[in-house]
Design a protein around this motif. Sequence first.
Motif, PDB file in Angstrom:
ATOM      1  N   SER A  59       0.985  -1.138  -0.405  1.00  0.00           N
ATOM      2  CA  SER A  59      -0.217  -0.353   0.149  1.00  0.00           C
ATOM      3  C   SER A  59       0.667   1.364   0.286  1.00  0.00           C
ATOM      4  O   SER A  59       1.936   1.096  -0.181  1.00  0.00           O
ATOM      5  CB  SER A  59      -0.973  -0.017   1.352  1.00  0.00           C
ATOM      6  N   ASP A  60       0.614   2.448  -0.039  1.00  0.00           N
ATOM      7  CA  ASP A  60       0.713   3.276  -0.398  1.00  0.00           C
ATOM      8  C   ASP A  60       1.459   3.853   1.277  1.00  0.00           C
ATOM      9  O   ASP A  60       1.793   4.650   1.035  1.00  0.00           O
ATOM     10  CB  ASP A  60      -0.170   4.707  -0.875  1.00  0.00           C
ATOM     11  N   ASP A  61       0.694   3.759   2.177  1.00  0.00           N
ATOM     12  CA  ASP A  61       0.833   3.879   3.486  1.00  0.00           C
ATOM     13  C   ASP A  61       2.212   2.597   4.295  1.00  0.00           C
ATOM     14  O   ASP A  61       2.943   4.081   4.770  1.00  0.00           O
ATOM     15  CB  ASP A  61       0.118   3.800   4.552  1.00  0.00           C
ATOM     16  N   LEU A  62       2.218   1.984   3.598  1.00  0.00           N
ATOM     17  CA  LEU A  62       3.601   0.666   3.984  1.00  0.00           C
ATOM     18  C   LEU A  62       4.590   1.654   3.439  1.00  0.00           C
ATOM     19  O   LEU A  62       5.417   1.470   3.588  1.00  0.00           O
ATOM     20  CB  LEU A  62       3.768  -0.025   3.518  1.00  0.00           C
ATOM     21  N   ARG A  63       5.209   2.063   1.805  1.00  0.00           N
ATOM     22  CA  ARG A  63       5.241   2.450   1.716  1.00  0.00           C
ATOM     23  C   ARG A  63       6.168   3.983   2.130  1.00  0.00           C
ATOM     24  O   ARG A  63       7.442   4.400   2.154  1.00  0.00           O
ATOM     25  CB  ARG A  63       5.495   2.515  -0.722  1.00  0.00           C
ATOM     26  N   HIS A  64       5.089   4.801   2.148  1.00  0.00           N
ATOM     27  CA  HIS A  64       5.586   6.150   2.577  1.00  0.00           C
ATOM     28  C   HIS A  64       6.194   5.736   4.405  1.00  0.00           C
ATOM     29  O   HIS A  64       7.539   6.312   4.696  1.00  0.00           O
ATOM     30  CB  HIS A  64       3.955   6.914   3.403  1.00  0.00           C
ATOM     31  N   VAL A  65       6.005   4.922   5.254  1.00  0.00           N
ATOM     32  CA  VAL A  65       6.197   4.683   6.795  1.00  0.00           C
ATOM     33  C   VAL A  65       7.863   4.524   6.542  1.00  0.00           C
ATOM     34  O   VAL A  65       9.138   4.561   6.844  1.00  0.00           O
ATOM     35  CB  VAL A  65       5.585   3.837   7.145  1.00  0.00           C
ATOM     36  N   LEU A  66       7.666   3.251   4.714  1.00  0.00           N
ATOM     37  CA  LEU A  66       9.544   2.702   4.812  1.00  0.00           C
ATOM     38  C   LEU A  66      10.068   3.683   4.085  1.00  0.00           C
ATOM     39  O   LEU A  66      11.158   4.174   5.269  1.00  0.00           O
ATOM     40  CB  LEU A  66       9.207   1.315   4.171  1.00  0.00           C
ATOM     41  N   ALA A  67       9.368   4.579   3.625  1.00  0.00           N
ATOM     42  CA  ALA A  67      10.359   5.707   2.979  1.00  0.00           C
ATOM     43  C   ALA A  67      11.039   6.363   4.300  1.00  0.00           C
ATOM     44  O   ALA A  67      11.744   7.471   4.160  1.00  0.00           O
ATOM     45  CB  ALA A  67       9.602   6.806   2.068  1.00  0.00           C
ATOM     46  N   VAL A  68       9.941   6.726   5.304  1.00  0.00           N
ATOM     47  CA  VAL A  68      10.078   8.236   5.698  1.00  0.00           C
ATOM     48  C   VAL A  68      11.197   7.843   7.203  1.00  0.00           C
ATOM     49  O   VAL A  68      12.002   7.524   8.155  1.00  0.00           O
ATOM     50  CB  VAL A  68       8.996   8.132   7.555  1.00  0.00           C
ATOM     51  N   GLY A  96       2.701   6.260  16.607  1.00  0.00           N
ATOM     52  CA  GLY A  96       2.463   8.461  16.100  1.00  0.00           C
ATOM     53  C   GLY A  96       2.076   8.543  15.041  1.00  0.00           C
ATOM     54  O   GLY A  96       1.063   9.460  15.012  1.00  0.00           O
ATOM     55  N   TRP A  97       2.713   7.774  13.893  1.00  0.00           N
ATOM     56  CA  TRP A  97       2.482   8.518  12.645  1.00  0.00           C
ATOM     57  C   TRP A  97       0.649   7.868  12.495  1.00  0.00           C
ATOM     58  O   TRP A  97       0.122   8.693  11.895  1.00  0.00           O
ATOM     59  CB  TRP A  97       2.743   8.192  11.940  1.00  0.00           C
ATOM     60  N   SER A  98       0.304   7.268  13.374  1.00  0.00           N
ATOM     61  CA  SER A  98      -1.134   6.420  13.566  1.00  0.00           C
ATOM     62  C   SER A  98      -1.801   7.540  13.956  1.00  0.00           C
ATOM     63  O   SER A  98      -3.364   7.935  13.763  1.00  0.00           O
ATOM     64  CB  SER A  98      -1.381   5.158  13.160  1.00  0.00           C
ATOM     65  N   VAL A  99      -1.791   8.183  15.296  1.00  0.00           N
ATOM     66  CA  VAL A  99      -2.356   9.050  15.447  1.00  0.00           C
ATOM     67  C   VAL A  99      -2.222  10.585  14.874  1.00  0.00           C
ATOM     68  O   VAL A  99      -2.945  11.213  15.694  1.00  0.00           O
ATOM     69  CB  VAL A  99      -1.892   8.921  17.761  1.00  0.00           C
ATOM     70  N   GLU A 100      -0.787  10.297  14.632  1.00  0.00           N
ATOM     71  CA  GLU A 100      -1.182  11.869  14.337  1.00  0.00           C
ATOM     72  C   GLU A 100      -2.212  12.640  12.862  1.00  0.00           C
ATOM     73  O   GLU A 100      -2.852  13.698  12.570  1.00  0.00           O
ATOM     74  CB  GLU A 100       0.261  12.622  13.330  1.00  0.00           C
ATOM     75  N   VAL A 101      -2.119  11.142  12.522  1.00  0.00           N
ATOM     76  CA  VAL A 101      -3.314  11.028  11.240  1.00  0.00           C
ATOM     77  C   VAL A 101      -4.608  11.086  11.422  1.00  0.00           C
ATOM     78  O   VAL A 101      -5.049  11.577  11.128  1.00  0.00           O
ATOM     79  CB  VAL A 101      -2.794   9.929   9.513  1.00  0.00           C
ATOM     80  N   ALA A 102      -4.572  10.827  12.626  1.00  0.00           N
ATOM     81  CA  ALA A 102      -6.163  10.344  13.150  1.00  0.00           C
ATOM     82  C   ALA A 102      -6.192  11.506  13.245  1.00  0.00           C
ATOM     83  O   ALA A 102      -7.844  12.521  13.397  1.00  0.00           O
ATOM     84  CB  ALA A 102      -6.213   9.661  14.579  1.00  0.00           C
ATOM     85  N   SER A 103      -5.782  12.726  14.123  1.00  0.00           N
ATOM     86  CA  SER A 103      -5.697  13.915  14.582  1.00  0.00           C
ATOM     87  C   SER A 103      -6.364  15.266  13.168  1.00  0.00           C
ATOM     88  O   SER A 103      -6.748  15.511  13.264  1.00  0.00           O
ATOM     89  CB  SER A 103      -4.677  14.481  15.240  1.00  0.00           C
ATOM     90  N   SER A 104      -4.945  14.606  12.649  1.00  0.00           N
ATOM     91  CA  SER A 104      -5.588  15.350  11.378  1.00  0.00           C
ATOM     92  C   SER A 104      -7.468  15.366  10.646  1.00  0.00           C
ATOM     93  O   SER A 104      -7.280  16.268   9.993  1.00  0.00           O
ATOM     94  CB  SER A 104      -4.184  15.153   9.888  1.00  0.00           C
ATOM     95  N   LEU A 105      -7.087  13.775  10.854  1.00  0.00           N
ATOM     96  CA  LEU A 105      -8.883  13.621  10.242  1.00  0.00           C
ATOM     97  C   LEU A 105      -9.605  14.301  11.041  1.00  0.00           C
ATOM     98  O   LEU A 105     -11.050  14.278  10.576  1.00  0.00           O
ATOM     99  CB  LEU A 105      -9.074  12.301  10.179  1.00  0.00           C
ATOM    100  N   LEU A 106      -9.590  14.076  11.994  1.00  0.00           N
ATOM    101  CA  LEU A 106     -10.438  14.890  12.741  1.00  0.00           C
ATOM    102  C   LEU A 106     -10.856  16.222  12.912  1.00  0.00           C
ATOM    103  O   LEU A 106     -11.718  17.085  12.185  1.00  0.00           O
ATOM    104  CB  LEU A 106     -10.055  14.606  14.630  1.00  0.00           C
ATOM    105  N   LEU A 107      -9.764  17.230  12.831  1.00  0.00           N
ATOM    106  CA  LEU A 107      -9.180  18.186  12.154  1.00  0.00           C
ATOM    107  C   LEU A 107     -10.159  18.419  11.274  1.00  0.00           C
ATOM    108  O   LEU A 107     -10.582  19.445  11.170  1.00  0.00           O
ATOM    109  CB  LEU A 107      -7.714  19.083  12.286  1.00  0.00           C
ATOM    110  N   ALA A 108     -10.437  18.502  10.411  1.00  0.00           N
ATOM    111  CA  ALA A 108     -10.394  17.263   8.739  1.00  0.00           C
ATOM    112  C   ALA A 108     -12.295  17.956   8.623  1.00  0.00           C
ATOM    113  O   ALA A 108     -12.847  18.179   7.888  1.00  0.00           O
ATOM    114  CB  ALA A 108      -9.460  17.350   8.352  1.00  0.00           C
TER     115      ALA A 108
END
Length: 242
Positions: A59-68, A96-108
């Motif tokens: 998935s794009d998510d896994l490739r993103h995580v591997l790159a970071v 930490g990444w998953s919770v940061e994304v979750a917070s961004s989803l809530l904000l949006a």
Amino acid sequence: MGTAVSIELADDRPAAPLAALIGEVCDWLHAVDARFSTYKADSEVSRMRRGEVTAADCSDDLRHVLAVCADLWRDTDGYFDAYAGGPLDPSGYVKGWSVEVASSLLLAAGSTSHYINAGGDIRMRGNHPDGGPWRVGIRHPWEADKVSWVLAMTDGAIATSGTYERGDHVINPRTGQPAHGLRSVTVVGPDLALADAYATAALAMGEPGLTWLAKLATDGYESAVVTDDGRAFSSAGLPAAV
């Protein structure tokens, strides 16, 4: 992810839409767990560990995580290493990444005041329901009913990595042995994904991590540390409650 997650929404909105938002966040976190868990045989990470798939197949998510994770390996001089224990394990970044994304989803979705706590990794925005900043106690690493610091924040992230609950689970990649020297590392900053990774890297470094953490203040990341022999250190900009 092997931990409990608590979510508090402090927005002045009807209960039903707030409950729906929490449901969406939980769906996201369960999806992350299904994809990145090292304990589930059918997760993408487990399939990569067995050599059944490559990053290009995932998935794009896994490739993103591997790159970071690769970037973090470089930026921490190899102390943040998703392969430190041998097989791929990006958990030191993913939570930490998953919770940061979750917070961004809530904000949006319009939630400007909320608090998410995933096993001590915390992302908060806005104000506490009673007004004023959110207050967070950093657990004392030997006495579970006490705190070492109390922090006060309205927008930011707090990540803590330590050996007092899960034992010697962080590996020093230079030695291949469990990290020693620091008992608890807390990093505070604007992004929980990075704060979580920085806390893990510093714990892996041991006492040299104190000097490395001090350099992060220029990027907006403050820290609080307790060593194995009980000494406590905190950076000048730590948002301690008064």
